[in-house]
Each structure stands twice: as C-alpha cells, then as structure tokens.
Enzyme design. Structure first.
Site, PDB file in Angstrom:
ATOM      1  N   GLU A 130      -4.933  -8.291  14.498  1.00  9.71           N
ATOM      2  CA  GLU A 130      -4.470  -6.951  14.145  1.00  9.71           C
ATOM      3  C   GLU A 130      -5.597  -5.943  14.290  1.00  9.71           C
ATOM      4  O   GLU A 130      -5.359  -4.764  14.562  1.00  9.71           O
ATOM      5  CB  GLU A 130      -3.919  -6.932  12.715  1.00  9.71           C
ATOM      6  CG  GLU A 130      -3.148  -5.660  12.377  1.00  9.71           C
ATOM      7  CD  GLU A 130      -2.394  -5.763  11.058  1.00  9.71           C
ATOM      8  OE1 GLU A 130      -1.190  -6.073  11.090  1.00  9.71           O
ATOM      9  OE2 GLU A 130      -3.016  -5.523  10.007  1.00  9.71           O
ATOM     10  N   GLY A 161      -5.032  -2.997   4.729  1.00 10.07           N
ATOM     11  CA  GLY A 161      -4.334  -4.096   4.074  1.00 10.07           C
ATOM     12  C   GLY A 161      -4.979  -5.447   4.321  1.00 10.07           C
ATOM     13  O   GLY A 161      -5.077  -6.276   3.418  1.00 10.07           O
ATOM     14  N   ARG A 162      -5.418  -5.695   5.553  1.00 10.89           N
ATOM     15  CA  ARG A 162      -5.987  -7.005   5.875  1.00 10.89           C
ATOM     16  C   ARG A 162      -7.395  -7.184   5.322  1.00 10.89           C
ATOM     17  O   ARG A 162      -7.986  -8.254   5.468  1.00 10.89           O
ATOM     18  CB  ARG A 162      -5.973  -7.226   7.389  1.00 10.89           C
ATOM     19  CG  ARG A 162      -6.707  -6.169   8.214  1.00 10.89           C
ATOM     20  CD  ARG A 162      -6.357  -6.335   9.683  1.00 10.89           C
ATOM     21  NE  ARG A 162      -6.895  -5.295  10.542  1.00 10.89           N
ATOM     22  CZ  ARG A 162      -6.348  -4.119  10.761  1.00 10.89           C
ATOM     23  NH1 ARG A 162      -5.223  -3.800  10.140  1.00 10.89           N
ATOM     24  NH2 ARG A 162      -6.888  -3.239  11.594  1.00 10.89           N
ATOM     25  N   LYS A 213       7.997  -1.394  12.954  1.00 14.11           N
ATOM     26  CA  LYS A 213       8.607  -0.850  11.739  1.00 14.11           C
ATOM     27  C   LYS A 213       9.526   0.324  12.077  1.00 14.11           C
ATOM     28  O   LYS A 213      10.624   0.454  11.523  1.00 14.11           O
ATOM     29  CB  LYS A 213       7.520  -0.387  10.774  1.00 14.11           C
ATOM     30  CG  LYS A 213       6.662  -1.505  10.190  1.00 14.11           C
ATOM     31  CD  LYS A 213       5.599  -0.926   9.268  1.00 14.11           C
ATOM     32  CE  LYS A 213       4.704  -2.010   8.697  1.00 14.11           C
ATOM     33  NZ  LYS A 213       3.657  -1.453   7.808  1.00 14.11           N
ATOM     34  N   GLU A 252      10.286  -5.192   4.104  1.00 14.32           N
ATOM     35  CA  GLU A 252      10.434  -6.561   3.623  1.00 14.32           C
ATOM     36  C   GLU A 252      10.078  -6.658   2.138  1.00 14.32           C
ATOM     37  O   GLU A 252      10.783  -7.317   1.353  1.00 14.32           O
ATOM     38  CB  GLU A 252       9.532  -7.511   4.428  1.00 14.32           C
ATOM     39  CG  GLU A 252       9.832  -7.554   5.916  1.00 14.32           C
ATOM     40  CD  GLU A 252       9.001  -6.552   6.712  1.00 14.32           C
ATOM     41  OE1 GLU A 252       8.842  -6.772   7.916  1.00 14.32           O
ATOM     42  OE2 GLU A 252       8.538  -5.538   6.127  1.00 14.32           O
ATOM     43  N   LYS A 297       0.824  -1.203   0.000  1.00 15.56           N
ATOM     44  CA  LYS A 297       0.000   0.000   0.000  1.00 15.56           C
ATOM     45  C   LYS A 297       0.864   1.262   0.000  1.00 15.56           C
ATOM     46  O   LYS A 297       0.647   2.186  -0.776  1.00 15.56           O
ATOM     47  CB  LYS A 297      -0.927  -0.019   1.222  1.00 15.56           C
ATOM     48  CG  LYS A 297      -1.965   1.085   1.249  1.00 15.56           C
ATOM     49  CD  LYS A 297      -2.934   0.872   2.394  1.00 15.56           C
ATOM     50  CE  LYS A 297      -4.010   1.938   2.420  1.00 15.56           C
ATOM     51  NZ  LYS A 297      -4.977   1.713   3.520  1.00 15.56           N
ATOM     52  N   HIS A 321      -4.768 -35.521  16.485  1.00 12.37           N
ATOM     53  CA  HIS A 321      -3.660 -36.334  16.985  1.00 12.37           C
ATOM     54  C   HIS A 321      -2.570 -35.454  17.589  1.00 12.37           C
ATOM     55  O   HIS A 321      -1.420 -35.894  17.724  1.00 12.37           O
ATOM     56  CB  HIS A 321      -3.109 -37.196  15.858  1.00 12.37           C
ATOM     57  CG  HIS A 321      -4.138 -38.106  15.273  1.00 12.37           C
ATOM     58  ND1 HIS A 321      -4.368 -39.372  15.748  1.00 12.37           N
ATOM     59  CD2 HIS A 321      -5.045 -37.914  14.281  1.00 12.37           C
ATOM     60  CE1 HIS A 321      -5.348 -39.943  15.060  1.00 12.37           C
ATOM     61  NE2 HIS A 321      -5.773 -39.075  14.163  1.00 12.37           N
TER      62      HIS A 321
END
Length: 549
Positions: free
Chosen positions: A357, A271-272, A516, A216, A210, A388
């Site tokens: 978030e 963003g999410r 950040k 990253e 964005k 399991h």
C-alpha cells in the site's frame, strides 16, 4: 521523439550499479563465501535486539558502498530528518507522517502546525492505561452488570492487521480474563463466527476507523449494535459496550458512542502505521498496558538506530537497498517473508499492506510516471510448512524472489527437540537457496545410490538446484514486546527508504480510495435496480446475476 528517461535512472550512481551488476552476473555466492571466511561477520548488523545476517546475497565488498552512494544522491539522510521532524512528507495530502512520534520519549518536542504533539500522545497513552486497567479490574461492566471478558475489534486494513499480528505474535504474554477477537471482512461469515463465540452481556466492541466512514467497519459495527439490542440491551445500555478509535469523533457520537469512550487518531498517522496509537487498544487489552509500552520501547530503539546509524551500518537502510538492488537491477518483482515462528504467522499479511500500500505506485512524488520497477509483491508464510509447498518454486522455479527468514533463537514452547529441528530447517533452507546443487553433485549422489548409468543421466538434470538465490536471516533471542516492536519498526523504515530511492510518496493510497468510490454506487444499484448508465457490460451482467434478473 524519444521520451527522456527519469532522473533516477540517469544518475551516475544508478549507472554504476548497472555496471556492477553486470560484473557479478557470472559470480555464484558459493565463490563469494569460499573467497571470504569473514563474510558472515562482514555482512551482519545488530540493532535493537535484532541481528541481521545479509551475507547470503549477490553482493561483494563493493556493492553496499555503491548502493549507499545511490541513497546519498537521493538525499536519504535529509529525508530521514524530514520524517522525524514532522515535515509534510506526505505531499499529496500536505501532512506529516509521524508514526515515530507515537513512540517518542516523554519530553520530546515534535511540532505539527507549530504545536508540540507529544503531550497529547502521552495523555492518550495515559487514558488508554486507565481504560485498560478498568476493564482488567472489572470496574467496567456490561449492561447486566457482568464482567467484560471478550473484546471484539472491528476494523479493516491498518486498524485490523497491525493489532491482530501483534497480539498473535505475543500470545504467550496474554493476560487471563480478557480474550480479543477480530472482525474485518464484510463477508457476513466473519462477524457471525465471532458472535457465536461471545455473549452480549460480556462483550466490548472496539470500532476502529480513522474516518468513521469505512463501509465494511460501519456495517459490522451496526450489526454488532443490533445484536446487543436483540439480546435485550437498551439504546442507553450501548455505551457500556462500545468504544471508538477515530479522527471523526462527531460520527462516532452519532453512532451512539459516548464522548468519554472515543479515543483519538490523528491525520498525521496513516492507518497502516497506527498500531502504536489507540488503534493498539486490542494489544493493550490482551497483554496489558505495561507490555504495550514495552512494544513502543522496542520500536523507539529501532527508530534511534535508523535515525543515527551510518547508512552502511543501518539495518533498515541496508535491507531497503538490497531490495532496490534486486528489484531494479536483477528483475525481481516479489519478496518472500518466511517466519519460522508460529506466533509470527500473521506477519506476511501485515507486511503486505505496509509495503504494497505504501510503495505500490506508478508515479513519483511530482506526478510523473516512473520508468523503473517500484514495490514488489510481498508474500510468504510460516516455516517449516512452506518447505513442503511453495519453497519448491524458490529453489527450482524461474522466478527470482529474495527472501527474509525470521526466527527466534529460543522458543516460548521448548518442547522436546522441536526448536532445534525448526532452527536447523531454517538454516538449511537459506543455505540451499544460496549454494544449490550442481549437476555433477546430483550425478555423484545418484551413483552412490547404485543407479544404472542411463538412469543417472536421465535423473541428474531434475535434481539440479541452481542456488545463488538471495536471502536475509533475522534472528532475535525470543519474541518479546521489545523485539516485536523493533521488528515492525524495522520494516516500516525499510519501506520508507525504498520510497525515498524511488521518489514515491509512501504515505497515500489513492488506488484504495478508487475501490471505495466505485463500491458505493454499485451497492446502491444492487439495492435499487441496475442501470446500464456508465457501467461496463461485465459489471452490469454480474450485478444482474446477483439480483436474480
């Protein structure tokens, strides 16, 4: 002087729920089922191709009305209207949260700063369709004239988790000819492993950020850029291999991406919540734009249900209120997502970001510290593997973790008797969580096995499963673009409703921003030399270890 409690916990509706919880504490769900043969039908909802069975919860006929009274007192209906209308409900950043507009029907009028945003959304969808068609038809080629067969999506957070989850969920519908890979982690292993699988002349990179400033994503994008140059591409050739999705087109151009290859993001979409936008290009390239539009249709159907259904019959609202019920009145601080569909194995990871978030907050919308629990820890995995492993804790551990079981009625791969076995496992787990096994039942079971009386008494306590553990079961016919779209929208709205009840801004993420901010000066010192100024001894010591000092 005693600090005054928050307005939420002073509400009469909140106090009524506390009293109601006390009245149910000694009631086992076994009793509730025995006393109401219609419990399954009474506590089920159908919407947008999904069916929710919430009968295996610690509730009676009075619980949901009390919970919806709380929702009404928190002005939930007004909050829903405000979100859909484009009000600036993200109050710390003074902007709307209009992911629902991304799947609104053509002809809708949804305004931001007085301008109808729907025409631009529809125009972007049309641009996406044209681009996707050109890739699929081989009209866009690499720097040597080769067909683009591989797409590498470079992003992180919402730019990665949503598209990755959906493309995996709908893998049976993937088109031949284009294969999508994902790179998110700044760990060099992530991109190195992907680049080993593709060829420079056949690879298209989507750089999805964005801000176009995410550390990253830019680092991975630069490495991809250099990889192409090392393979013989020129600077001019790079435009054949890079596309950006961003709200910062200037930074994308500076990176070297052609203006015509830049797709927009908007500041009114977090963003999410962005997989419905051009961030969903990996989905469209993998499945085809027709399937992407069907995904939007499914989400829109859930939007309409959420907007219009009465609170007690509203699937996202009911799921949200049940979460509030356990988090705030029963002391649960985790919630398990158990997907009995191999293709949905990435859903828990996606929902971790969506929920944690959004509602992992310690202050309310007015900046006041809360005195009640907010967002739970979301965890889980794919069934029946978890049976399991960690299901042991669900059944006999001391942690109360409500669970959502998610399973299709039909499989894309109906081999042998597998799906019936899977479905039986899913039902057995939710049934076991509900009913458990008493000590008398355990003792009788051991006696039937012929054990000596002393062994029966010694082993019986170990076989007790208390039960009374709550769960929901979500079923749908088969994973399709419509059902996956509806499922994701369901959890988006569930998260929003809980944020409204807790008086949170579910659309900012300042905790993420702090990491950040601190990362940049630490990286600079790792490169240039460690300074003890304003550094704690742990951080400074670990940095020196990294530098070999």
């Amino acid at each position: 002087m005693t600090k005054e409690s928050s307005p939420l916990v002073r509400k009469p509706e909140w106090l009524s729920l506390r009293e109601h919880k006390a009245s149910l504490t000694a009631t086992h769900m076994r009793e509730l089922f025995r006393g109401d043969p219609e419990r399954f039908h009474r506590f089920s909802i159908e919407a947008a191709g999904l069916r929710l069975d919430y009968s295996k919860n610690r509730i009676n006929r009075d619980t949901l009305p009390l919970l919806t009274d709380l929702a009404q007192s928190c002005q939930l209906p007004d909050a829903i209207k405000a979100m859909f209308s484009g009000a600036a409900i993200n109050n710390t950043e003074n902007r709307p949260a209009l992911h629902t507009a991304l799947r609104a029907p053509a002809g809708s009028d949804i305004r931001v700063n007085g301008e109808n945003i729907v025409p631009e959304i529809r125009a972007t969808l049309d641009r996406m369709e044209s681009f996707v068609d050109q890739v699929h038809q081989g009209k866009l080629t690499g720097f040597r004239g080769d067909t683009l067969t591989d797409v590498v999506s470079i992003g992180i957070g919402g730019s990665y988790l949503g598209p990755c989850m959906v493309t995996e969920a709908l893998k049976p519908l993937a088109r031949d000819g284009v294969h999508c890979h994902y790179v998110a982690n700044i760990d060099g292993t992530d991109i190195s492993e992907v680049l080993r699988q593709v060829k420079p002349e056949n690879t298209l990179f989507l750089v999805q950020s964005k801000s176009f400033g995410t550390q990253e994503t830019l680092a991975n994008g630069e490495l991809a850029r250099q990889w192409l140059l090392d393979a013989g591409a020129s600077e001019a050739d790079l435009e054949h291999h890079f596309v950006a999705v961003t709200a910062n087109s200037g930074a994308a151009r500076d990176f070297g991406i052609h203006e015509d290859a830049i797709f927009p993001m908007w500041d009114w979409v977090g963003g999410r919540y962005s997989l419905w936008s051009a961030i969903g290009l990996p989905i469209a390239l993998t499945l085809g734009m027709d399937q992407f539009r069907r995904l939007l249709d499914g989400a829109r159907a859930m939007d309409e249900h959420f907007r219009d259904a009465p609170l007690q019959d509203n699937m996202p609202v009911v799921m949200a209120l049940l979460g509030v019920w356990y988090i705030n009145f029963w002391g649960a601080d985790t919630h398990a997502i158990l997907t009995y569909d191999e293709y949905l194995k990435n859903l828990p990871d996606y929902l971790q970001q969506l929920d944690m978030e959004s509602n992992g907050k310690r202050v309310d919308r007015d900046g006041r510290p809360v005195d009640y629990a907010t967002g739970p820890v979301i965890w889980g995995g794919v069934g029946a593997n978890g049976q399991h492993a960690y299901h042991q804790l669900l059944h006999q551990g001391t942690v109360l973790s409500p669970a959502d079981f998610i399973i299709p009625l039909n499989s894309h791969n109906p081999v042998a008797h597998h799906h019936a076995t899977l479905f039986a496992n899913c039902l057995a787990q939710s049934q076991a969580l509900m009913q458990g096994k008493t000590e008398d039942e355990a003792r009788a079971e051991l006696q039937v096995q012929g054990l000596a009386a002393d062994d029966v008494e010694r082993l019986a306590p170990h076989k007790v499963v208390t039960g009374n553990k709550p769960s929901n079961t979500l079923v749908f016919d088969k994973a399709s673009p419509e059902t996956i779209g509806a499922l994701v929208a369901l959890y988006e709205h569930r998260t929003f409703v809980q944020g409204v009840i807790w008086n949170l801004n579910s659309f900012d993420q300042w905790g993420v921003e702090l990491g950040k901010q601190l990362g940049k000066p630490i990286l600079q010192q790792l490169d240039e030399g460690v300074s003890d100024d304003n550094l704690d001894s742990s951080t400074a010591g670990l940095m020196r270890l990294f530098r070999g000092e």
